[in-house]
Design an enzyme around this catalytic site. Structure first.
Site, PDB file in Angstrom:
ATOM      1  N   LYS A   1       0.843  -1.205   0.000  1.00  0.00           N
ATOM      2  CA  LYS A   1       0.000   0.000   0.000  1.00  0.00           C
ATOM      3  C   LYS A   1       0.876   1.252   0.000  1.00  0.00           C
ATOM      4  O   LYS A   1       0.604   2.210  -0.724  1.00  0.00           O
ATOM      5  CB  LYS A   1      -0.943  -0.023   1.214  1.00  0.00           C
ATOM      6  CG  LYS A   1      -2.008  -1.095   1.090  1.00  0.00           C
ATOM      7  CD  LYS A   1      -2.737  -1.389   2.388  1.00  0.00           C
ATOM      8  CE  LYS A   1      -3.611  -2.634   2.209  1.00  0.00           C
ATOM      9  NZ  LYS A   1      -4.292  -3.051   3.437  1.00  0.00           N
TER      10      LYS A   1
ATOM     11  N   GLN B   1      -5.316  -2.116   9.603  1.00  0.00           N
ATOM     12  CA  GLN B   1      -4.975  -3.380   8.935  1.00  0.00           C
ATOM     13  C   GLN B   1      -5.472  -4.570   9.767  1.00  0.00           C
ATOM     14  O   GLN B   1      -5.193  -4.658  10.961  1.00  0.00           O
ATOM     15  CB  GLN B   1      -3.447  -3.465   8.751  1.00  0.00           C
ATOM     16  CG  GLN B   1      -2.973  -4.683   8.007  1.00  0.00           C
ATOM     17  CD  GLN B   1      -3.413  -4.703   6.541  1.00  0.00           C
ATOM     18  OE1 GLN B   1      -3.352  -3.698   5.845  1.00  0.00           O
ATOM     19  NE2 GLN B   1      -3.873  -5.856   6.084  1.00  0.00           N
TER      20      GLN B   1
ATOM     21  N   ASP C   1     -11.282   1.603   3.366  1.00  0.00           N
ATOM     22  CA  ASP C   1     -11.550   0.183   3.134  1.00  0.00           C
ATOM     23  C   ASP C   1     -13.017  -0.100   2.800  1.00  0.00           C
ATOM     24  O   ASP C   1     -13.376  -1.216   2.450  1.00  0.00           O
ATOM     25  CB  ASP C   1     -11.177  -0.611   4.400  1.00  0.00           C
ATOM     26  CG  ASP C   1      -9.900  -1.409   4.209  1.00  0.00           C
ATOM     27  OD1 ASP C   1      -9.455  -1.561   3.068  1.00  0.00           O
ATOM     28  OD2 ASP C   1      -9.357  -1.887   5.236  1.00  0.00           O
TER      29      ASP C   1
END
Ligand code: NDP
Length: 283
Positions: free
Chosen positions: A53, A97, A120
């Site tokens: 990322k 995460q 997300d």
């Protein structure tokens, strides 16, 4: 006849090129998009994903920040970090995460993120909007898988899509997106009896299970499109949930692992971040 590969690597590069134009337009006005990832603990797979990322942000000119917290961090400490980033106007996309260490509450962390910074697309409000067909950040992996189908002009409307897996980050949102595209959708899971009876009916088969090579050729209809979301590490190598070598001889289209959906997940994270930044700068 061997299936046509749905190449996530090439497609994600194309998506990035389009995003780069949008990021450059923001940068020209002194507006820098920012993505923050909070990583708790030292899970090796998570470290790898977070690294990917960061690299994608760097390629695009997005300001990338990673907050690394020790595995024994408390829920209060995690909450505090999320609130700080929520209040930081230089960050437009935020994600925690997963997986989190077992003592931390993942859904609490997810819902503490401001919905407009939810890179997300997993916040309750955003998943609710997605269910209703309203505009909202969409979960990156299903969004990426759908993007692959659409880019290859694979018909979805009226087709039978079978999604194996019902997690809230992949299976469920995937099924909902396919439904929104007017597919007839079946969701299968670990309690489904005679799984092959369902998967063999699929025009579009999505495997999001987490078991290497679980979908075998006898479970796939001739000419089907097979989307392999699985990301399993076997003997140090990544492989999917589909027995790729055998299934590619039967399917019309198939995604490889690696180089398939995983690449698109990162590209869609970038897309959600750029969208959030454009909205924030537009006021
Ligand atoms: P989860 O473990 O949360 O969900 C797995 C799903 O598979 C569950 O719904 C489970 O059913 C179902 N399942 C398990 N065993 C069987 C079985 N024998 N028959 C039918 N269904 C079964 O995993 P995730 O959804 O988070 O991830 C799935 C896979 O996708 C993993 O390999 C993961 O690494 C990968 N992944 C890849 C990403 C990418 O970018 N490519 C992003 C996210 C995940 P039940 O609900 O009944 O337990």
């Amino acid at each position: 006849m061997a299936a046509q590969l749905l190449d996530g690597k090439a497609l994600s590069q194309q998506v990035e090129m389009e995003l780069k134009v949008r990021v450059d337009a923001l940068l020209k006005q002194g507006q820098v998009p920012g993505l923050c990832v909070i990583l708790v603990g030292e899970d090796p797979a998570s470290q790898l994903y977070v690294g990917n990322k960061e690299k994608a942000c760097n390629r695009l000119g997005i300001n990338s920040r990673t907050i690394r917290m020790p595995a024994d961090s408390t829920q209060e400490q995690l909450d505090e970090e999320i609130k700080k980033v929520n209040a930081d106007p230089s960050i437009h996309g935020l994600l925690v995460q997963f997986p989190l260490p077992a003592h931390l509450n993942a859904s609490r962390a997810q819902t503490l993120i401001l919905p407009e910074k939810d890179a997300d697309g997993l916040h309750d409000i955003n998943t609710g909007k997605m269910m209703r067909g309203e505009t909202a950040p969409i979960a990156c992996t299903p969004k990426g898988a759908l993007y692959m189908l659409k880019s290859a002009n694979i018909p979805i409307e009226g087709k039978h899509a079978v999604v194996v897996g019902r997690s809230s980050i992949v299976g469920r949102p995937m099924a909902m997106l396919l439904l929104r595209e007017n597919a007839t959708v079946t969701i299968c899971h670990s309690r489904t009896r005679n799984l092959g009876d369902y998967t063999r009916q699929a025009d579009i088969l999505v495997a999001a299970i987490g078991k290497p090579g679980f979908i075998t050729a006898d479970m796939v209809k001739e000419g089907a499109t097979v989307i392999d979301v699985g990301m399993n590490r076997v003997d140090g190598k990544f492989c999917g949930d589909v027995d790729f070598d055998a299934v590619k001889e039967k399917a019309a289209y198939i995604t490889p692992v690696p180089g398939g959906v995983g690449r698109m997940t990162v590209a869609m994270l970038m897309s959600n971040t750029v969208e959030a930044a454009e909205k924030a700068f537009a006021g």
